[in-house]
Design a protein around this motif. Structure first.
Motif, mmCIF file in Angstrom:
data_model
loop_
_atom_site.group_PDB
_atom_site.id
_atom_site.type_symbol
_atom_site.label_atom_id
_atom_site.label_comp_id
_atom_site.label_asym_id
_atom_site.label_seq_id
_atom_site.Cartn_x
_atom_site.Cartn_y
_atom_site.Cartn_z
ATOM 1 N N SER A 16 0.840 -1.205 0.000
ATOM 2 C CA SER A 16 0.000 0.000 0.000
ATOM 3 C C SER A 16 0.871 1.249 0.000
ATOM 4 C CB SER A 16 -0.918 0.023 1.225
ATOM 5 O OG SER A 16 -1.844 -1.024 1.152
ATOM 6 N N GLN A 44 -7.470 0.665 0.085
ATOM 7 C CA GLN A 44 -7.642 -0.611 0.775
ATOM 8 C C GLN A 44 -8.843 -0.551 1.723
ATOM 9 O OE1 GLN A 44 -3.998 -2.034 2.433
ATOM 10 N NE2 GLN A 44 -4.921 -3.802 3.418
ATOM 11 N N ASP A 71 -6.048 -0.915 -4.729
ATOM 12 C CA ASP A 71 -5.470 -1.507 -3.524
ATOM 13 C C ASP A 71 -6.431 -2.554 -2.965
ATOM 14 O OD1 ASP A 71 -4.077 -2.144 -1.255
ATOM 15 O OD2 ASP A 71 -3.667 -0.068 -0.670
ATOM 16 N N GLU A 72 -6.127 -3.793 -3.205
ATOM 17 C CA GLU A 72 -6.949 -4.925 -2.768
ATOM 18 C C GLU A 72 -8.423 -4.763 -3.130
ATOM 19 O OE1 GLU A 72 -6.061 -6.616 0.946
ATOM 20 O OE2 GLU A 72 -3.960 -6.005 0.949
HETATM 21 MG MG LIG Z 1 -2.010 -2.643 2.198
#
Ligand SMILES: [Mg+2]
Ligand SMILES: Nc1ncnc2c1ncn2[C@@H]1O[C@H](COP(=O)(O)OP(=O)(O)OP(=O)(O)O)[C@@H](O)[C@H]1O
Lengths: 332, 279
Positions: B67, B109, B200-201
């Motif tokens: 991240s 995220q 992010d994810e």
């Molecule tokens: Mg992360």
């Protein structure tokens, strides 16, 4: 209708007018608070400063003339011209925008991410600084603000409403200035709402008010938006300053209307524009009505001084977020 | 040196993928990036690049610095050392909003949506950078500004259709379940019509079906709009299916870089994932 009831209505209407002013000042608070989490103690002084600047520009005074005279031994006071009201108002808006930019650039830019209490302290500093700069720029004597706004009791309203009551009722006594102030405030609020709902920058303003990180990620400059909200708060302060100043002269007491805005905010919630407006009206009317029905007859009068705070306190106990504020939900 | 990690050297010329997509020149080049938080080195001297049109995955165990890497690219973090090259030029330190204005959009995220707004408003806000009309024209709602608004609305509606969220367009975001929020966040990022999209994810916390949908969307975005995508993902199956090249991070270092096949069979990478002790 019995005359006492009609006079009660008149009291209510006059309270409504005062409430409009409270609402305006509270609106300035809400604008800045929503976008930046800063509780701007200087909002009242901004109204004073704006009114002084407007009056100074209209009368053609040279800013900082005392300072210049003291430093260079000159005898400057006035440019010797008068600026028409409209032009002077536009110039004052420019000054307020400049002030917004300076405040952001010199103060709050360096305080990003600080605790709210620190930001609040900074605005207290700003309030005193602005008060001093105002005096330095335009002198500290009481100024008049003559925008040729209609003033005094409206005979038309008085005559038109006299028929409502019997022989002992002479019609509603309403100051024309209050009517104008209400209309101007209504237009201002409508314009602000339209701006925030339908323009690119209004949308960006709402985005920043909602979530800083998300706003950044879609390409919004927080600095720009903060300058924008301080400018808007400056314009709102100017309008409040004009109305109050036209009524009672441009003097220090003007900056104290900010204190009346506090209970309005407690009532309306710090983040709600409709809350600020309705809160202002409730307090304006409430304090007049209370004085007329209970305060005057039973409590020896002058209850306007504290009624607003009492009312706010009672509301706070039952609804800590105010009547319209967003529910505060602690995130875990 | 680590060991014989197949290091796809920054081939500034393009290549063609197995499924026949043309990958162009390097669009973003990270050179020797080091990022510290006080004493913690979240990123240690990492270099890799992203080429136009590809789907580039960043993987690694928790706390590896993935991240942080995305935050460096999007301007949220400023690295102490190293350079970010964008479109063949070194990029001066930019604020996140400036990076966004350069055509780099992202999701977070932990999801950063405008909770107080509807889905539609959220996606519209993603388009702010595309709105050109001045403040006055906007305020007065005059001809060209109005035309622009109509055009923006159409673009937003296309994205909403594309991500199949028509049914919730008027719903306040705060009422949506997690999986749909992720999708709305993607919609908002797409509204900016980015050249480079950072995710992010995007599938964290989703069930299998939601993951499949999201995978399909990511592939379609890349395919239909030609958007270059960098994504962080923990699910190895997803990574292997989606990505053209993979960067592997562990404890702030890059321990692998190459095609999914190469990375998957790399011993250092396998060790990192199995938690073999570091020396
Ligand atoms: Mg992360
Ligand atoms: N803002 C910050 N302040 C201090 N330390 C940070 C900050 N952001 C990240 N770190 C630290 O940097 C390291 C890498 O964190 P990062 O979030 O980049 O990892 P990650 O690979 O994304 O992990 P995860 O898979 O859990 O999301 C961690 O040790 C983390 O604690």
């Amino acid at each position: 209708m019995p005359a006492s009831l009609l006079y009660g209505v008149e009291v209510l209407i006059n309270g409504l007018m005062a409430g409009v002013l409270y609402a305006l000042v509270a609106l300035g608070f809400v604008l800045i608070y929503k976008a930046s989490g800063i509780f701007n103690y200087a909002q009242g002084v901004m109204a004073l400063f704006a009114a002084m600047t407007l009056s100074g520009i209209m009368e053609g005074d040279i800013p900082f003339s005392h300072l210049i005279n003291a430093m260079f031994g000159t005898q400057l006071h006035s440019f010797g011209w008068n600026v028409p009201a409209i032009a002077a108002i536009l110039l004052t808006v420019v000054v307020m925008a400049l002030l917004a930019w300076l405040v952001q650039r010199l103060v709050f830019r360096h305080l990003v991410g600080q605790e709210p209490i620190i930001l609040f302290m900074a605005t207290i500093g700003l309030a005193y600084f602005l008060e001093g700069i105002g005096d330095l720029m335009w002198g500290s004597e009481i100024r008049t603000l003559d925008l040729a706004l209609p003033q005094g009791a409206s005979l038309a309203i008085e005559n038109a409403t006299a028929v409502l009551g019997g022989d002992d009722f002479y019609g509603f006594f309403i100051d024309k200035l209050d009517v104008v102030a209400t209309m101007v405030a209504a237009i201002l609020v409508a314009a602000l709402i339209a701006f925030s709902q339908y323009t690119k920058y209004g949308r960006a303003m709402r985005a920043v008010a909602d979530d800083h990180q998300a706003a950044l990620s879609v390409g919004i400059s927080l600095n720009f938006i903060w300058v924008l909200v301080w400018t808007l708060a400056g314009i709102v302060a100017l309008v409040a300053g004009i109305m109050w100043g036209a009524k009672s002269g441009v003097q220090f007491s003007l900056s104290l209307i900010a204190l009346k805005a506090l209970p309005v905010l407690m009532l309306g919630g710090f983040t709600s524009i409709p809350g600020a407006i309705v809160g202002g009206l409730i307090i304006g009317m409430g304090e007049q009505l209370f004085e007329y029905t209970i305060g005057g007859p039973f409590l020896g009068g002058a209850t306007e001084n504290w009624f607003a705070y009492m009312l706010a306190l009672v509301v706070l106990i039952f609804r800590p977020q105010g009547l319209f504020g967003e529910r505060i939900i602690e995130r875990v | 040196m680590m060991n014989a990690v197949a290091d796809t050297q920054a081939s500034s010329v393009g290549y063609t993928t197995a499924d026949g997509r043309d990958i162009g020149e390097v669009i973003l080049d990270l050179r020797n990036i080091t990022l510290r938080f006080g004493g913690v080195e979240a990123i240690k001297d990492i270099s890799f690049d992203i080429q136009e049109g590809e789907i580039r995955a960043i993987i690694g165990p928790n706390g590896a610095g993935k991240s942080s890497m995305l935050n460096v690219i999007s301007g949220f973090y400023v690295p102490q050392e190293g350079e970010v090259w964008f479109r063949g030029k070194p990029r001066p330190p930019l604020k996140p909003y400036q990076v966004a204005q350069q055509g780099i959009a992202r999701t977070f995220q932990n999801i950063a949506l405008f909770e107080g707004m509807s889905v539609l408003d959220n996606v519209m806000t993603g388009r702010l950078g595309k709105m050109r009309r001045g403040i006055l024209a906007q305020a007065l709602w005059v001809g060209p500004a109005r035309k622009e608004e109509v055009h923006n609305r159409e673009a937003v509606e296309r994205i909403i259709d594309f991500l199949e969220i028509q049914a919730i367009r008027k719903t306040p975001v705060s009422r949506l379940p997690y999986g749909l929020k992720k999708r709305v966040e993607l919609a908002r990022a797409l509204a900016a019509e980015p050249n480079l999209l950072l995710l992010d994810e995007p599938m964290a916390g989703m069930n299998v079906e939601e993951k499949e949908d999201m995978s399909r969307f990511i592939l379609d975005v890349n395919d239909e709009f030609g958007t270059t995508i960098a994504l962080i993902e923990h699910d190895m199956g997803v990574v292997m299916d989606l990505s053209d090249r993979v960067v592997v991070m562990d404890y702030g270092r890059k321990i692998g870089d190459g095609t999914p096949d190469v990375v998957r069979n790399d011993q250092v990478v396998i060790d990192a994932y199995l938690g073999v002790s570091h020396d």
